[in-house]
Write a protein that holds these residues in place. Sequence first.
Motif, mmCIF file in Angstrom:
data_model
loop_
_atom_site.group_PDB
_atom_site.id
_atom_site.type_symbol
_atom_site.label_atom_id
_atom_site.label_comp_id
_atom_site.label_asym_id
_atom_site.label_seq_id
_atom_site.Cartn_x
_atom_site.Cartn_y
_atom_site.Cartn_z
ATOM 1 N N UNK A 190 0.602 -3.695 1.771
ATOM 2 C CA UNK A 190 1.180 -2.825 2.576
ATOM 3 C C UNK A 190 2.238 -2.169 1.930
ATOM 4 N N UNK A 191 2.997 -2.717 0.950
ATOM 5 C CA UNK A 191 4.079 -2.059 0.019
ATOM 6 C C UNK A 191 3.810 -0.748 -0.334
ATOM 7 N N UNK A 192 2.380 -0.702 -0.733
ATOM 8 C CA UNK A 192 1.922 0.489 -1.803
ATOM 9 C C UNK A 192 1.192 1.726 -0.667
ATOM 10 N N UNK A 193 1.146 1.508 0.523
ATOM 11 C CA UNK A 193 0.316 2.373 1.305
ATOM 12 C C UNK A 193 1.171 3.666 1.534
ATOM 13 N N UNK A 194 0.685 4.787 1.686
ATOM 14 C CA UNK A 194 1.193 6.018 1.727
ATOM 15 C C UNK A 194 2.282 6.171 0.982
ATOM 16 N N UNK A 195 2.118 6.158 -0.463
ATOM 17 C CA UNK A 195 3.270 6.126 -1.543
ATOM 18 C C UNK A 195 3.889 7.572 -1.268
ATOM 19 N N UNK A 196 5.301 7.768 -1.707
ATOM 20 C CA UNK A 196 5.776 8.972 -1.950
ATOM 21 C C UNK A 196 5.200 9.987 -2.634
ATOM 22 N N UNK A 197 5.358 11.386 -2.216
ATOM 23 C CA UNK A 197 4.758 12.471 -2.810
ATOM 24 C C UNK A 197 5.796 12.906 -3.707
ATOM 25 N N UNK A 198 5.781 12.590 -5.070
ATOM 26 C CA UNK A 198 6.852 13.113 -5.991
ATOM 27 C C UNK A 198 6.541 14.484 -6.389
ATOM 28 N N UNK A 223 14.177 17.162 -3.703
ATOM 29 C CA UNK A 223 14.452 15.820 -3.839
ATOM 30 C C UNK A 223 15.836 15.555 -3.586
ATOM 31 N N UNK A 224 16.390 15.965 -2.375
ATOM 32 C CA UNK A 224 17.648 16.016 -2.055
ATOM 33 C C UNK A 224 18.725 16.975 -2.202
ATOM 34 N N UNK A 225 19.748 16.939 -1.284
ATOM 35 C CA UNK A 225 20.889 18.060 -1.508
ATOM 36 C C UNK A 225 22.091 17.155 -2.499
ATOM 37 N N UNK A 267 9.003 1.697 -4.707
ATOM 38 C CA UNK A 267 8.792 3.209 -5.131
ATOM 39 C C UNK A 267 10.256 3.826 -5.783
ATOM 40 N N UNK A 268 11.362 3.132 -5.506
ATOM 41 C CA UNK A 268 12.302 3.563 -6.369
ATOM 42 C C UNK A 268 13.111 4.725 -5.682
ATOM 43 N N UNK A 269 14.361 5.019 -6.402
ATOM 44 C CA UNK A 269 15.540 5.742 -5.734
ATOM 45 C C UNK A 269 15.342 7.211 -5.641
ATOM 46 N N UNK A 270 14.079 7.666 -6.422
ATOM 47 C CA UNK A 270 13.832 9.135 -6.567
ATOM 48 C C UNK A 270 12.942 9.285 -5.264
ATOM 49 N N UNK A 271 12.389 8.584 -4.404
ATOM 50 C CA UNK A 271 11.591 8.892 -3.303
ATOM 51 C C UNK A 271 12.195 9.831 -2.403
ATOM 52 N N UNK A 272 11.401 11.079 -2.236
ATOM 53 C CA UNK A 272 12.009 12.234 -1.502
ATOM 54 C C UNK A 272 12.452 11.902 -0.269
ATOM 55 N N UNK A 317 4.182 2.252 -9.322
ATOM 56 C CA UNK A 317 3.337 3.616 -8.972
ATOM 57 C C UNK A 317 2.283 3.322 -8.285
ATOM 58 N N UNK A 318 1.891 3.275 -7.158
ATOM 59 C CA UNK A 318 0.581 3.174 -6.332
ATOM 60 C C UNK A 318 -0.105 4.410 -5.897
ATOM 61 N N UNK A 319 -1.345 4.706 -6.087
ATOM 62 C CA UNK A 319 -2.601 3.907 -6.989
ATOM 63 C C UNK A 319 -2.302 4.111 -8.307
#
Length: 248
Positions: free
Chosen positions: A5-13, A18-20, A51-56, A84-86
């Motif tokens: 479940x940790x890997x489902x719908x991973x961030x779209x990099x 990616x933030x203000x 998924x880390x600190x860059x996740x949008x 990075x999944x998958x």
Amino acid sequence: MLGPQCCENPPNFSSGGWGEGSVVELCGLKTYISGSSSSSTFAVLLISDVHGYEAPKLRKLADKVASAGYYVVVPDFFDGEYFRAPGDKRSLADWVNSHPTAKGVEDAKPIIQALKKQGISEVGAAGFCWGGKVVAELAKSDHIQAAVLLHPAMVTVDDIKEVRVAIAVLGAEFDNLSPPELLKQFEPVLSTKPKVDSYVKIFHGTKHGWTTRYKDEDKMEVESAEEAHKELITWFNKHLKLKRIAKI
């Protein structure tokens, strides 16, 4: 331990935006910063999932918390080695062994100290999945003044027995890592701590990771994520800002 479940719908990099805020180096770690320490004496530390600190969407949440008047810091506790999944060549178990939460706790402490040296008076911390365990550990001491766990992983009843600061636990109905039956066991433990404000809430219809990995096309998930974000901010308002004002 972590799971699928940790890997489902991973961030779209590749989505951009990616933030203000900006990325700086803080205590040797790349850190996303949103808000200004010169205009706020209250800081919120956000600790990511695998998924880390860059996740949008995590950065979008950081900006939302900053707009509520907080100096928000999101460190890269993985030194760029996100899962990075998958397609990641490592197993999730191997990744966790390389990135233990105990190291996350130790890396967080100097960051909190640095914030207080900058003039920050109160620090809250919110953790997602892997980050939830780190925040639970920080909540056992006076390093932080308030905590929020969002669909945490690896947090046990014994961890909750040692919590010393105000803590909110926001869980998902369908969560194989921290199922509702586990989170509900936290309540009687926390009720024995009259000096520790707390609550546990299960968001119906949601899955592990939904607060930062919700599907944009799923109206229910989006609304539930927004509700959780509001509760996070409200919790920190109560235990950082308003608590400080009450002391004065």
